[in-house]
Design an enzyme around this catalytic site. Sequence first.
Site, short mmCIF file in Angstrom:
data_model
loop_
_atom_site.label_atom_id
_atom_site.label_comp_id
_atom_site.label_asym_id
_atom_site.label_seq_id
_atom_site.Cartn_x
_atom_site.Cartn_y
_atom_site.Cartn_z
CE LYS A 41 5.87 -2.80 -9.52
NZ LYS A 41 4.96 -1.65 -9.78
CD GLU A 48 6.75 -2.16 6.18
OE1 GLU A 48 5.60 -2.58 6.47
OE2 GLU A 48 6.99 -1.05 5.70
CB CYS A 79 2.76 -0.29 7.08
SG CYS A 79 2.90 -0.52 5.30
CD GLU A 90 -2.49 -2.96 6.11
OE1 GLU A 90 -1.60 -2.26 6.62
OE2 GLU A 90 -2.27 -3.80 5.22
#
Length: 501
Positions: A192, A268, A302, A399
Site C-alpha cells: 500500500k 520504522e 525521518c 517531529e
Amino acid sequence: MAAVCNGKLEDSFMVPEIKFTKLFINGDFVDSVSGKTYETIDPRSGEPTARIAEGDKEDVDLAVKAAREAFDNGPWPRFPGPGRRRLMMKLADLIDESVEEIAALEALDAGKLFHWLKAVDIPVVAETLRYYAGAADKIHGETLKMTRELQGYTLREPIGVVGIIIPWNYPSNLLFLKVGPALAAGCTVVIKPAEQTPLTALYFAHLAKKAGIPDGVFNVVPGYGHTAGAAISSHMEIDKVTFTGSTEVGRLVMEAAARSNLKPVSLELGGKNPFIVFDDADVDTAADLVLQGSLFNKGEVCVASSRIFVQEGIYEEFSNKLVEMAKTWVVGDPFDPRSNQGPQVDKKQYDKILSYIEIGKAEGATLLTGGKPCGDRGYYIEPTVFSNVKDDMRIAKEEIFGPVISLMKFKTVEEAIRRANATEYGLAAGILTNDLNIANTVSRSIRAGVIWINCYRAFDIDCPYGGYKMSGFGRDFGMQALDQYLQVKSVVTPLYNSPWL
C-alpha cells in the site's frame, strides 16, 4: 533577506504521461471493487495530476488472496535461489532503463528534486534490488551440535505473505528496502503506497510483470490508511507487516496486527534527531552538514537533524554562518536543476509546518531567518532557523517533518548527552568533533539506532538502519533485513541406538 524563492514552474521539462492508475492485483491492472477513485495533487501548484483507483478492504482481500495462492501453490517460494535472483536482477535492469520516467513521476508526486532522483535515488533502488538478489541463493540454516543422541539442523523459510505500508517522503527507496529482502526470501507482497504518492509503486508493478515476476507475487493497492492500510494490518491471511511512517500510525498497525493473527510487525517510525557540534569543529563544515542534514528533501526525512546542540564557544559564529548559508538555499520547482528544495508533499503537511513555525515564535524562540511560505502557489516554505530554543518547547520535542531547524546551546559533554537523550525518539544522531574520546563516549551514550560521526545521512545498503524507543524496531538495510522475512524451523532426528528410538 530569507532563502531564494523561485516559485516559477519549470516549463522546459515535459511532464511524463501517467500510464498506470489502477490497482495491480494478480498480474493485472484492475479497477477497485467499488469503482471509486481519488485525485493526486501536484505539490508545485496544488492542482490535480491524476485520478487513482481507490483500494478498500475488498480490494485488499483480493490482493491477499492472490498473494496467498502465489505463496502456497505458486513457483516463487519454490524457485531455487538463482531463479529468484535472475528475475530480481532483470527487474533492476528495467528500473535502470526507465530511470528518467520514474524520477519524473516521483518528482511530480512528492515534490522531490528531479535531478537528485535521476542521479541518486532511483539508481539506488536498482542497486538495492541487486544487493538482495545476490542473497537469494545464500539463505541457509545451520547444522546443530546437539547435547544428546540427536541430530539437528535448522531451515530458514520465507515467512509468507507480507503487507508493506510505505510513506510519501521516499516512495521508491523505502518500497524496495522492504520488497528487496522480502522477494529474496521467497515471500509474496501486498503493497500500500501512501495515497499522496502512488505513481511510482504502480509503475514498478508494471516493470515487475515485464521482468517475469510470477502473477500474485507483487500486488499494489493504493488507498487511504484508515481503509486499505487498516485492512492490511488486520488481515488474517497476511503473515507479516512492515510499516514506515509516523509513531501514531505505527501504534495502530501494531494493535491491529496483535488483535488479528498476532503477525510479527517491523516499524520504522518518527525521529527528533540531535546533531551535536563541539567547540573544536570547523564552523563552515558544521554549518554545511547541519544545513544538509536538516533541509535535505525539504526536511521530510525521518532522520532530519532537527535539534542542533552547539557548544557555547562557537554558538554565535555557527548561528551566523548557518543563517548565511540558509539565505542562499534555493526553493523552487523540483524540475529546475537550480533548486535545493521543492514543495512540501501536500497542503496538510504545508499547513502543519507553518503552524509549528507560529508555535515556535509564540513559545519565545528567536526566528533568525525564514518562517514564511515561498511564492504564491504550491506548497513551498522558506528554510527556517530558530535560536534560543529550550528543550521543553514543542518545536524541540515534536517531529515537524519540514525545513525547520532548532538551535540550542550547551556547555559540557555530559550535558549534551543528557539533553540529546531527553526525547521519546531514538532514530539517529550526529556528532561533530575532532576529539576521538568525545566521539566514542557520545556515540556509546546516545540511545539511537544510527550514529554518524563527522558526517550525516551517510546511508549505505550494507549498514543496518532502524530505531530505538518510539522510533520503532526492526532493521532495514543490510543482511539483517532478511531475517524479518524468514522463519527458522528446527528439524531433529534420533541417532542410531538413541534412547529416543
